[in-house]
Motif scaffolding. Structure first.
Motif, PDB file in Angstrom:
ATOM      1  N   PRO A 143       0.811  -1.240   0.000  1.00  0.00           N
ATOM      2  CA  PRO A 143       0.000   0.000   0.000  1.00  0.00           C
ATOM      3  C   PRO A 143       0.834   1.276   0.000  1.00  0.00           C
ATOM      4  O   PRO A 143       0.476   2.263  -0.649  1.00  0.00           O
ATOM      5  N   ASP A 144       1.951   1.281   0.728  1.00  0.00           N
ATOM      6  CA  ASP A 144       2.768   2.497   0.793  1.00  0.00           C
ATOM      7  C   ASP A 144       3.377   2.868  -0.552  1.00  0.00           C
ATOM      8  O   ASP A 144       3.711   4.038  -0.791  1.00  0.00           O
ATOM      9  N   ASP A 145       3.530   1.895  -1.443  1.00  0.00           N
ATOM     10  CA  ASP A 145       4.149   2.176  -2.739  1.00  0.00           C
ATOM     11  C   ASP A 145       3.310   3.140  -3.588  1.00  0.00           C
ATOM     12  O   ASP A 145       3.842   3.824  -4.464  1.00  0.00           O
ATOM     13  N   TRP A 146       2.007   3.174  -3.326  1.00  0.00           N
ATOM     14  CA  TRP A 146       1.122   3.999  -4.150  1.00  0.00           C
ATOM     15  C   TRP A 146       1.281   5.486  -3.851  1.00  0.00           C
ATOM     16  O   TRP A 146       0.934   6.322  -4.666  1.00  0.00           O
ATOM     17  N   ASP A 147       1.810   5.825  -2.699  1.00  0.00           N
ATOM     18  CA  ASP A 147       1.865   7.222  -2.289  1.00  0.00           C
ATOM     19  C   ASP A 147       3.273   7.800  -2.340  1.00  0.00           C
ATOM     20  O   ASP A 147       3.521   8.891  -1.846  1.00  0.00           O
ATOM     21  N   SER A 148       4.207   7.066  -2.921  1.00  0.00           N
ATOM     22  CA  SER A 148       5.601   7.500  -2.851  1.00  0.00           C
ATOM     23  C   SER A 148       5.899   8.687  -3.756  1.00  0.00           C
ATOM     24  O   SER A 148       6.756   9.500  -3.444  1.00  0.00           O
ATOM     25  N   ARG A 149       5.186   8.820  -4.913  1.00  0.00           N
ATOM     26  CA  ARG A 149       5.411   9.952  -5.812  1.00  0.00           C
ATOM     27  C   ARG A 149       4.085  10.441  -6.365  1.00  0.00           C
ATOM     28  O   ARG A 149       3.246   9.630  -6.770  1.00  0.00           O
ATOM     29  N   PRO A 150       3.869  11.743  -6.399  1.00  0.00           N
ATOM     30  CA  PRO A 150       2.605  12.292  -6.911  1.00  0.00           C
ATOM     31  C   PRO A 150       2.354  11.843  -8.355  1.00  0.00           C
ATOM     32  O   PRO A 150       3.245  11.888  -9.197  1.00  0.00           O
TER      33      PRO A 150
END
Length: 488
Positions: free
Chosen positions: A45-52
């Motif tokens: 899940p955290d991978d989705w928010d790493s870059r806009p």
């Protein structure tokens, strides 16, 4: 799993596909294996928010590049009939492999877990954009197709519902940002719910539904042929109840046949009757009468109960009748999945595990009975498949939760939903207000942007109780009218 392992797995997948015999490398297989790769290597899940904007910005870019290079590798322009082939040539797969290699060397990586997956999904979208429209026709040749929970199945992509485009439509959720990497616009992987129930895509009635495809406006009739529960033969014991249908089947059969004809004369193309509306003998009578009616609807969907033997369980079904066909073609549309309760008593029926979706050019039709609509996994699966016409015959004291589910389908797949509930009154005497405790006789839901998008009838305060009759609803006009039987 590490970043190099993911890239190695993706490249090995594409290399294996390119080594297959030509006839074994179908486009469906290529897209399916790319989607299965996305499932196996699902990012955290955290991978989705790493870059806009990621991963969708890169997915869009790689998809466009893949489609362009596939065109260049074959010299075939987009939309050409040459693309309508079930087989992926080796040069096609090699083109995808080369692009995957380039992406592996790219510095534009989101996270190790996401990089390979976004590329695989972009390649799947490219394949889908080129040949996805051929997937359903390819499967249609079998007339019916059972969804494999471990495989992939075509999605029923349908144009907007005819006749209601005079209204502003709601926004299709599939166009919103999401994290679902297990489906493209035309193909999806099986889900756990496909193990619980047998979902079947059915094209056998394709031609018979054609008359619904051609409508310029869509008018539906929900019949209310009985006034109270006392008109049904309901047998109980300490644990169970069995509803054997109307107590006076011969009289009811004649009345219903007359009401169907009147509904058609009022403009209805689809006529719906509630759960337990007919017995087996009444259904046979309706089929016989349907051939002689002067005014015939395109389709009748009705709840039918069959008693399998004295004191035994019953079969609670919804059936379809196409009266305009030469011999009045009929079919079982649905057998109930979940038994209901009447107070402390359990409905004594033989339940089913099959759900059929009947497809035509414009419609993907499904029928559920009563509490089946409250199985959220089932409803979400129908939305994902692309069902855009849901019919729900029910016999229930409450309808609010079911109406909410209908609204969910209208939002999720931009479809129409219709519920027919009987009898008029839940008890021995008609209620003076008729709309009590969230109970409606008929509910109609559409993908309208502006409220009301769910219309319940009768309205909250309709005045004095009236008798039997029918609700006629025009989805184009978004209006419903009551016709009392005494006025028919």
């Amino acid at each position: 799993m590490s970043h190099p392992d993911a890239w190695a797995a993706l490249c090995e997948l594409l290399e294996n596909l390119s080594d297959l015999d030509l006839l074994s490398t179908s486009w469906v297989r290529v897209e399916r294996e790319l989607l299965q790769f996305c499932r196996e290597w699902r990012p955290a899940p955290d991978d989705w928010d790493s870059r806009p904007g990621e991963p969708w910005s890169t997915i869009t870019e790689v998809t466009a590049t893949a489609m362009e290079r596939l065109h260049e590798s074959t010299g075939v322009s987009p939309g050409s009939d040459a693309w309508f082939s079930a087989v992926a040539a080796k040069e096609h797969v090699a083109t995808l492999w080369d692009l995957a290699q380039e992406q592996a060397r790219s510095e534009n990586a989101v996270t190790p877990a996401m990089a390979a997956v976004r590329t695989a999904y972009a390649l799947a979208l490219a394949v889908d954009g080129l040949v996805g429209e051929t997937f359903e026709p390819h499967h249609r040749a079998k007339l019916d197709f059972e969804i494999d929970p471990d495989g992939a199945h075509p999605l029923l992509v349908r144009p907007g519902v005819a006749g209601i485009d005079v209204h502003e439509m709601n926004t299709r959720p599939s166009s919103h940002p999401h994290r679902g990497l297990e489906a493209t616009p035309h193909l999806a992987l099986g889900r756990p719910v496909h193990s619980r129930f047998r979902f079947v895509l059915d094209w056998d009635a394709f031609g018979r539904l054609f008359a619904l495809d051609e409508l310029h406006e869509f008018v539906v009739a929900v019949l209310e042929p009985t006034l109270t529960l006392d008109e049904y033969a309901i047998v109980t014991d300490d644990r169970f109840y069995r509803n054997l249908g109307p107590r006076d089947p011969r009289r009811q059969a004649r009345r219903i046949a007359r009401m169907v004809e009147k509904a058609t004369q009022s403009g209805a193309s689809l006529v719906v009757l509630h759960e337990y509306a007919l017995t087996e003998s009444m259904w046979d009578y309706l089929c016989d009468q349907g051939r002689d009616m002067l005014s015939k609807p395109v389709l009748i969907i009705a709840g039918v109960v069959t008693e399998t033997g004295p004191g035994s369980t019953c079969t609670n079904e919804a059936r379809m009748l196409f009266p305009r066909e030469g011999m009045g073609m009929q079919a079982v549309a649905h057998t109930k999945l979940h038994g209901a309760h009447l107070g402390e008593l359990q409905e004594q029926i033989t339940t089913s595990s099959e759900i059929r979706i009947f497809a035509s050019d414009r419609w993907a039709l499904a029928v559920l009975l009563c509490l089946d609509t409250l199985d959220s996994e089932v409803v979400e699966a129908l939305i994902d498949i692309g069902v855009n016409l849901l019919v729900v015959p029910t016999m229930s004291a409450k309808t609010k939760s079911m109406a909410n589910v209908m609204a969910r389908l209208s939002t999720g797949s931009q479809g129409l939903a219709i519920m027919a509930n009987g009898p008029v009154a839940w008890g021995s005497e008609p209620d003076p207000e008729r709309f009590v405790g969230g109970r409606a006789e008929a509910v109609f839901s559409g993908p309208y942007r502006d409220e009301p998008d769910v219309l319940r009838f009768p309205e909250v305060k309709p005045g004095p109780a009236h008798g039997t009759g029918m609700w006629i609803f025009n989805f184009t006009e978004r209006e419903g009218v009551w016709y009392g039987e005494h006025n028919l």
